[in-house]
Design a protein around this motif. Structure first.
Motif, short mmCIF file in Angstrom:
data_model
loop_
_atom_site.label_atom_id
_atom_site.label_comp_id
_atom_site.label_asym_id
_atom_site.label_seq_id
_atom_site.Cartn_x
_atom_site.Cartn_y
_atom_site.Cartn_z
N GLN A 139 29.36 36.78 49.45
CA GLN A 139 29.70 36.04 48.05
C GLN A 139 29.26 37.08 46.91
N GLY A 140 30.16 36.67 46.15
CA GLY A 140 29.69 37.58 44.86
C GLY A 140 30.98 38.42 44.39
N LEU A 165 36.30 42.02 39.07
CA LEU A 165 37.40 41.64 39.81
C LEU A 165 37.56 40.02 39.74
N LYS A 166 38.64 39.46 39.67
CA LYS A 166 39.04 38.03 39.40
C LYS A 166 39.04 37.61 41.08
N GLY A 167 38.78 36.47 41.41
CA GLY A 167 38.75 35.80 42.42
C GLY A 167 37.48 35.08 42.91
N SER A 168 37.54 33.94 43.60
CA SER A 168 36.23 33.17 44.09
C SER A 168 35.94 33.78 45.27
N ASN A 169 36.51 34.86 46.08
CA ASN A 169 35.84 35.36 47.36
C ASN A 169 36.69 36.63 47.40
N PHE A 170 36.16 37.69 48.33
CA PHE A 170 36.30 38.92 48.44
C PHE A 170 37.85 39.06 48.69
N GLU A 171 38.62 38.35 49.40
CA GLU A 171 39.87 38.46 49.76
C GLU A 171 40.92 38.28 48.49
N LYS A 172 40.58 37.40 47.46
CA LYS A 172 41.12 37.40 46.40
C LYS A 172 40.83 38.41 45.40
N GLN A 173 39.67 39.14 45.41
CA GLN A 173 39.37 40.18 44.49
C GLN A 173 39.98 41.37 45.00
N ILE A 174 40.27 41.46 46.42
CA ILE A 174 40.94 42.57 46.75
C ILE A 174 42.41 42.69 46.25
#
Length: 291
Positions: free
Chosen positions: A62-63, A4-13
């Motif tokens: 992170q991750g 998933l794209k995004g630098s943090n979990f929120e963006k990945q969601i």
């Protein structure tokens, strides 16, 4: 496959939302796990945020969130997330989360658990379905005036009376009570007047159960175990419709006794659940509400 794209979990969601979205596309003749409605999108957002919160509680901030979706991690997450849910709600949640995983995989997101090829949550769903079925069976099953019914049963067949009394005093299932009566020396500890090592459903071993010395003497007098159908028919003759009614009655009486002793409800429910060898207090609560 990709992360998933995004630098943090929120963006990945947020990225997961866009990858799964198929609003306006009908599902006719389609076999996919994409998101075709706003209502489903809301549920899947909840699932992902629940999983994010679970990871953060574990100290993982992170991750790539999808890389943590291994079989072991998901099982642990679902065990914690569904522990306070009713069996039906737990089944719905587990099924919905599994569909989310498959949808992400179909959207070319790497899911280590590989849900499309391996139904690793099958046992979870099977357990919840079994609990739901048991709940339906247990409606309105409390036995009133049990002592007189046991006395009447003794007049019909002594062996059936003893098995019923074991169920009534210990809360064992009929198969477990029959096993105890048939192989009493295997389970009876005369020093403590306890039954020990009784194996219940799912191979869960009961905690030692104290029985009266009088009941132990009655069990030792039994020479032949009646067939299950004979036992069931004997119970019906005295007004006990199902063998499991004895277990339900035991559980309800035990809970009421603990509450009268001043034990807080949740703790009392937990103790009763352990006593009757349920692996979740929530199952016991549903069980008792329908007694």
């Amino acid at each position: 496959m990709a992360n998933l794209k995004g630098s943090n979990f929120e963006k990945q969601i947020t990225n997961a939302f866009h990858r799964l979205a198929r609003f306006g596309e009908g599902r006719h003749m389609k076999d996919d796990n994409f998101t075709h409605s706003v209502e489903l999108a809301k549920k899947r957002d909840m699932y992902l945020r629940d999983f994010k919160e679970y990871l953060e509680q574990k100290g993982i901030t992170q991750g790539k969130i999808n890389q943590f979706m291994t079989q072991d991690t998901i099982k642990d997450f679902l065990e914690q997330r569904t522990i306070n849910l009713s069996p039906k709600s737990a089944l719905d949640y587990t099924t919905g989360f599994n569909s989310l995983l498959k949808g992400l995989e179909q959207a070319n997101v790497t899911i280590p658990a590989n849900p499309t090829q391996n139904d690793f949550l099958k046992d979870f769903r099977k357990t919840f379905r079994s609990e739901m079925k048991q709940i339906e069976i247990e409606r309105g099953r409390y036995i009133h005036d049990l002592p007189s019914k046991l006395d009447a049963l003794r007049e019909i067949r002594y062996e059936s009376y003893v098995i019923a009394k074991v169920q009534a005093e210990t809360g064992l299932r009929v198969s477990e009570a029959r096993e105890v009566v048939q192989n009493f020396d295997k389970y009876y500890n005369p020093e403590n007047n306890t039954l020990e090592g009784v194996i219940g459903k799912g191979n869960h071993v009961y905690a030692p159960k104290e029985i009266s010395h009088h009941l132990a003497q009655e069990i030792q007098k039994v020479e032949n175990i009646p067939h299950y159908n004979t036992y069931r028919q004997d119970l019906k003759e005295v007004g006990i419709n199902k063998t499991h009614d004895l277990r339900v009655t035991y559980a309800k009486d035990l809970l009421e006794d603990k509450l009268e002793q001043g034990i807080e409800y949740k703790e009392a429910l937990k103790e009763v659940s352990e006593e009757i060898n349920h692996h979740r207090p929530e199952m016991t609560e549903y069980y008792l509400n329908r007694a």
